[in-house]
Design a protein around this motif. Sequence first.
Motif, PDB file in Angstrom:
ATOM      1  N   TYR A   1       0.867  -1.161   0.000  1.00 48.59           N
ATOM      2  CA  TYR A   1       0.000   0.000   0.000  1.00 48.59           C
ATOM      3  C   TYR A   1       0.911   1.220   0.000  1.00 48.59           C
ATOM      4  O   TYR A   1       1.948   1.232   0.670  1.00 48.59           O
TER       5      TYR A   1
ATOM      6  N   PHE B   1       1.731   5.530  -0.072  1.00 42.68           N
ATOM      7  CA  PHE B   1       1.343   6.825   0.482  1.00 42.68           C
ATOM      8  C   PHE B   1       2.299   7.912   0.005  1.00 42.68           C
ATOM      9  O   PHE B   1       3.471   7.650  -0.265  1.00 42.68           O
TER      10      PHE B   1
ATOM     11  N   TYR C   1       3.365  11.692   1.678  1.00 43.99           N
ATOM     12  CA  TYR C   1       3.248  12.641   2.782  1.00 43.99           C
ATOM     13  C   TYR C   1       3.985  13.924   2.413  1.00 43.99           C
ATOM     14  O   TYR C   1       4.963  13.905   1.662  1.00 43.99           O
TER      15      TYR C   1
ATOM     16  N   GLN D   1       5.813  17.403   4.259  1.00 44.04           N
ATOM     17  CA  GLN D   1       6.325  18.000   5.499  1.00 44.04           C
ATOM     18  C   GLN D   1       6.723  19.438   5.198  1.00 44.04           C
ATOM     19  O   GLN D   1       7.726  19.684   4.533  1.00 44.04           O
TER      20      GLN D   1
ATOM     21  N   LEU E   1       4.309  15.589   9.684  1.00 40.75           N
ATOM     22  CA  LEU E   1       3.946  14.951   8.419  1.00 40.75           C
ATOM     23  C   LEU E   1       2.441  15.011   8.207  1.00 40.75           C
ATOM     24  O   LEU E   1       1.661  14.713   9.107  1.00 40.75           O
TER      25      LEU E   1
ATOM     26  N   LEU F   1      -0.645  13.648   5.534  1.00 36.75           N
ATOM     27  CA  LEU F   1      -0.966  12.723   4.456  1.00 36.75           C
ATOM     28  C   LEU F   1      -1.530  13.484   3.261  1.00 36.75           C
ATOM     29  O   LEU F   1      -2.489  14.239   3.400  1.00 36.75           O
TER      30      LEU F   1
ATOM     31  N   PHE G   1       7.473  12.960   0.883  1.00 36.13           N
ATOM     32  CA  PHE G   1       7.943  11.611   1.147  1.00 36.13           C
ATOM     33  C   PHE G   1       6.964  10.590   0.584  1.00 36.13           C
ATOM     34  O   PHE G   1       5.766  10.664   0.837  1.00 36.13           O
TER      35      PHE G   1
ATOM     36  N   THR H   1       3.730   0.310   2.846  1.00 36.81           N
ATOM     37  CA  THR H   1       3.529  -0.615   3.940  1.00 36.81           C
ATOM     38  C   THR H   1       2.921  -1.900   3.395  1.00 36.81           C
ATOM     39  O   THR H   1       2.271  -1.893   2.345  1.00 36.81           O
TER      40      THR H   1
ATOM     41  N   ASN I   1       1.493  -2.647  10.142  1.00 37.42           N
ATOM     42  CA  ASN I   1       2.902  -2.797   9.765  1.00 37.42           C
ATOM     43  C   ASN I   1       3.585  -1.444   9.660  1.00 37.42           C
ATOM     44  O   ASN I   1       2.945  -0.420   9.471  1.00 37.42           O
ATOM     45  N   MET I   2       4.888  -1.469   9.725  1.00 43.06           N
ATOM     46  CA  MET I   2       5.644  -0.238   9.651  1.00 43.06           C
ATOM     47  C   MET I   2       5.510   0.410   8.281  1.00 43.06           C
ATOM     48  O   MET I   2       5.217  -0.248   7.278  1.00 43.06           O
ATOM     49  N   LEU I   3       5.732   1.716   8.243  1.00 45.39           N
ATOM     50  CA  LEU I   3       5.865   2.451   6.996  1.00 45.39           C
ATOM     51  C   LEU I   3       7.340   2.546   6.654  1.00 45.39           C
ATOM     52  O   LEU I   3       8.154   2.890   7.514  1.00 45.39           O
TER      53      LEU I   3
ATOM     54  N   PHE J   1       9.935   4.601   4.318  1.00 49.86           N
ATOM     55  CA  PHE J   1       9.950   5.874   3.606  1.00 49.86           C
ATOM     56  C   PHE J   1      11.059   5.914   2.561  1.00 49.86           C
ATOM     57  O   PHE J   1      12.128   5.321   2.732  1.00 49.86           O
ATOM     58  N   GLY J   2      10.779   6.669   1.504  1.00 46.33           N
ATOM     59  CA  GLY J   2      11.825   7.040   0.577  1.00 46.33           C
ATOM     60  C   GLY J   2      12.656   8.161   1.167  1.00 46.33           C
ATOM     61  O   GLY J   2      12.368   8.677   2.249  1.00 46.33           O
ATOM     62  N   GLY J   3      13.695   8.545   0.448  1.00 46.31           N
ATOM     63  CA  GLY J   3      14.625   9.538   0.958  1.00 46.31           C
ATOM     64  C   GLY J   3      14.091  10.958   0.966  1.00 46.31           C
ATOM     65  O   GLY J   3      14.712  11.846   1.550  1.00 46.31           O
ATOM     66  N   GLY J   4      12.947  11.178   0.325  1.00 44.86           N
ATOM     67  CA  GLY J   4      12.362  12.509   0.304  1.00 44.86           C
ATOM     68  C   GLY J   4      12.776  13.311  -0.915  1.00 44.86           C
ATOM     69  O   GLY J   4      13.868  13.123  -1.466  1.00 44.86           O
TER      70      GLY J   4
END
Lengths: 113, 114
Positions: free
Chosen positions: A32, A34, A36, A38, A44, A46, A90, A94, A99-101, A103-106
């Motif tokens: 899944y 997402f 985000y 910032q 953060l 959504l 970002f 997941t 479960n944990m998210l 993240f990409g490096g942004g």
Amino acid sequence: AQSVTQLDSQVPVFEEAPVELRCNYSSSVSVYLFWYVQYPNQGLQLLLKYLSGSTLVKGINGFEAEFNKSQTSFHLRKPSVHISDTAEYFCAVTLGAGNMLTFGGGTRLMVKP
Amino acid sequence: SAVISQKPSRDICQRGTSLTIQCQVDSQVTMMFWYRQQPGQSLTLIATANQGSEATYESGFVIDKFPISRPNLTFSTLTVSNMSPEDSSIYLCSVGGQLDYGYTFGSGTRLTVV
């Protein structure tokens, strides 16, 4: 394990121009996705998410993203950006609820007047 | 979706001391997550906190340095112990029980160690 790559660390763009922020993921199972945002010195927020169904998802502030399973991509787009869109974006994945998210490096979007 | 109250919002601490960060959620959640965001970088998961059991730490993070408590389904703390300047980061808690609402994040704790 899943991973996320955001291909551009910075994207400068002029106000009212279109923008695309690229995101590719890697996973051996369904995920899944997402996006985000910032804003400077803030938490953060959504923007949008892909869970299932239509591959084109619309989010807040005029952003949309397209899920492409064959390309394992989830690129974020906006047809016309504003100065106020300047922020860090970002992409995250997941495996499912609880479960944990990951993240990409942004990507730092810098909108210039 | 859940609302998270995280505090403190920022702190400046002396090296060698410890800081405890608190997250209060307005609804009961099974899993809580703690992340670190180093300056100019992305978010890295520190640990997953499940009520009633020991937290599960990611590679590179250890319980002695980042002890976590999860006494009930609405509250968790993360302690940053024996701090050094390298611990200067933003620390965020998160919950994500239902995908429809996405994952909610606390507003973050901006820690500076001097």
